[in-house]
Enzyme design. Structure first.
Site, PDB file in Angstrom:
ATOM      1  N   TRP A  99       0.834  -1.213   0.000  1.00 49.93           N
ATOM      2  CA  TRP A  99       0.000   0.000   0.000  1.00 49.93           C
ATOM      3  C   TRP A  99       0.862   1.253   0.000  1.00 49.93           C
ATOM      4  CZ3 TRP A  99      -4.240  -1.295  -1.947  1.00 49.93           C
ATOM      5  CH2 TRP A  99      -4.907  -2.466  -1.591  1.00 49.93           C
ATOM      6  N   ASP A 166      -1.904   6.803   6.254  1.00 51.95           N
ATOM      7  CA  ASP A 166      -2.938   5.879   5.789  1.00 51.95           C
ATOM      8  C   ASP A 166      -3.283   4.999   6.982  1.00 51.95           C
ATOM      9  OD1 ASP A 166      -4.399   3.761   4.764  1.00 51.95           O
ATOM     10  OD2 ASP A 166      -3.007   3.296   3.134  1.00 51.95           O
ATOM     11  N   LYS A 190     -12.392  -1.631   6.326  1.00 54.64           N
ATOM     12  CA  LYS A 190     -11.603  -2.493   7.186  1.00 54.64           C
ATOM     13  C   LYS A 190     -12.125  -2.431   8.623  1.00 54.64           C
ATOM     14  CE  LYS A 190      -8.825  -3.296   3.701  1.00 54.64           C
ATOM     15  NZ  LYS A 190      -7.837  -2.357   3.218  1.00 54.64           N
TER      16      LYS A 190
HETATM   17  C1  LIG Z   1      -7.131  -1.922   1.914  1.00 65.43           C
HETATM   18  C2  LIG Z   1      -6.103  -0.879   2.035  1.00 65.43           C
HETATM   19  C3  LIG Z   1      -5.969   0.149   1.086  1.00 65.43           C
HETATM   20  C4  LIG Z   1      -6.820   0.227  -0.146  1.00 65.43           C
HETATM   21  O1  LIG Z   1      -8.083   0.669   0.167  1.00 65.43           O
HETATM   22  P1  LIG Z   1      -9.203   0.909  -0.953  1.00 65.43           P
HETATM   23  O2  LIG Z   1     -10.264   1.602  -0.171  1.00 65.43           O
HETATM   24  O3  LIG Z   1      -9.609  -0.439  -1.458  1.00 65.43           O
HETATM   25  O4  LIG Z   1      -8.608   1.753  -2.023  1.00 65.43           O
HETATM   26  C5  LIG Z   1      -5.013   1.116   1.320  1.00 65.43           C
HETATM   27  N1  LIG Z   1      -4.231   1.088   2.386  1.00 65.43           N
HETATM   28  C6  LIG Z   1      -4.316   0.114   3.322  1.00 65.43           C
HETATM   29  C7  LIG Z   1      -3.418   0.139   4.520  1.00 65.43           C
HETATM   30  C8  LIG Z   1      -5.257  -0.898   3.174  1.00 65.43           C
HETATM   31  O5  LIG Z   1      -5.355  -1.870   4.090  1.00 65.43           O
END
Ligand SMILES: *Cc1c(COP(=O)(O)O)cnc(C)c1O
Length: 357
Positions: A99, A166, A190
């Site tokens: 990511w 993030d 998540k």
């Molecule tokens: C799942 C995830 C993403 C991607 O998220 P989307 O909403 O599917 O674009 C980005 N960063 C992390 C840490 C993730 O776990």
């Protein structure tokens, strides 16, 4: 059979959150209409937006001067929105996994990207700690929880430049000192809501400093000024987020979420460390409380598929590890009960008896 959802995302949500959202999809309050068909401009939906933003601020103790946004596009769109809005010349990134790498790739479209450190050579099994953040960078970007590898930064780092994080997979799992960050973002699916909405916590004063023109929808300022109502927001995922925020508050807030996360993780890691069949993949000090990754020890490797089938047969859903790590990953987000973790541990112990008998 009772199933426990250990999937990494879209992931487990409390039953009552899903039930309340489902009910509103049939009839939203006493409007006589479905949540899906009402205008986002009605006072009924405005109240949802207002309460969701207020609860975000309350539960994370967000200081004055920050806005909470609910936008579309997933965390993946934030990978480009962050540099679009903040990168004038140079940005620093900590490379802790896929990511983080994807975020860096987008940033390179807008300016110079400095990778301050990387654990790529060790398949991202740890969080690099010895690095210097260039003082002339526009911001420093981190991924606090590396969903795929099961590593996590559980402290709020000191950064000489604007810190951007993030937090897709660990938001609301611990107390965060938001004042240390300029911007925090994540996909909701998540640990917050169903897929379809992205949260952004942004310090208002970091905006407006780049010289490029920013398309209206990609400009954070638009969403700050319009209270996330510039265009039609994803109303159902926002409603679902609100139900989950209410649930978190009713359970005792992020302190309680953190206590439960520690309890679950301590139980499961203790079993991984004790059970001769298994070993954890992440360096102990960087182990994630959210995504717990483990494999079978080399001498038992051939039993991996059998264990997966055995555990699935007992209701353990979504425990197959990401293909880049292999083995198993038990994602233990806020809604995962300690019973679920104990059920998984019982599977590991019963399988151990089968193999070592
Ligand atoms: C799942 C995830 C993403 C991607 O998220 P989307 O909403 O599917 O674009 C980005 N960063 C992390 C840490 C993730 O776990």
């Amino acid at each position: 059979m009772k199933k426990y959802n250990f999937g990494a995302g879209p992931s487990i949500l409390p039953q009552e959150v899903m039930k309340a959202t489902a009910d509103a999809c049939v009839e939203f309050g006493d409007t006589g209409l479905s949540l899906m068909e009402i205008s986002h401009r009605t006072k009924d939906f405005q109240a949802v937006m207002d309460e969701a933003q207020a609860l975000f601020k309350e539960l994370l103790d967000i200081p004055e001067g920050y806005s909470v946004l609910f936008v579309g596009g997933g965390a993946s769109l934030e990978f480009c929105m962050v540099p679009f809005n903040l990168l004038e010349k140079k940005a620093a990134y900590l490379n802790t996994g896929v990511w983080a790498k994807k975020a860096m790739k987008e940033a390179k479209l807008f300016g110079e990207v400095v990778e301050v450190a990387s654990s790529a050579d060790a398949n991202y099994t740890f969080i690099p700690k010895d690095y210097e953040i260039p003082a002339d960078a526009d911001y420093f970007h981190i991924t606090t929880n590396n969903t795929i590898y099961g590593t996590e930064i559980r402290e709020d780092l000191d950064s000489p430049v604007t810190l951007v994080a993030d937090m897709s997979s660990d938001i609301f799992s611990r107390k965060v000192d938001v004042s240390k960050y300029g911007l925090i973002y994540g996909g909701a699916q998540k640990n917050l809501s169903m897929a379809g909405v992205t949260f952004v916590i942004v310090k208002d004063e970091i905006l407006g400093h780049v010289s490029r023109a920013i398309p209206t929808m990609l400009d954070y300022r638009t969403h700050v000024d319009k209270g996330s109502m510039f265009n039609t927001p994803p109303v159902v995922p926002i409603y679902c987020a609100l139900q989950n925020l209410r649930w978190i508050k009713a359970q005792g807030g992020v302190e309680e979420m953190e206590r439960r996360a520690k309890e679950r993780a301590a139980l499961l890691y203790a079993e991984i460390d004790r059970n001769p069949l298994f070993r954890g993949t992440a360096k102990a000090e960087d182990r994630s409380l959210m995504n717990i990754c483990f494999v079978m020890n080399d001498e038992y490797k051939e039993h991996e598929a059998a264990f997966l089938a055995f555990a699935q047969g007992r209701g353990m859903q979504g425990i197959k590890g990401h293909r880049s790590v292999g083995g198993f990953r038990a994602s233990c987000y806020n809604a995962m009960s300690v019973e679920g973790v104990k059920a998984l541990i019982a599977c590991m112990q019963d399988f151990e008896k089968e193999i070592l008998k």
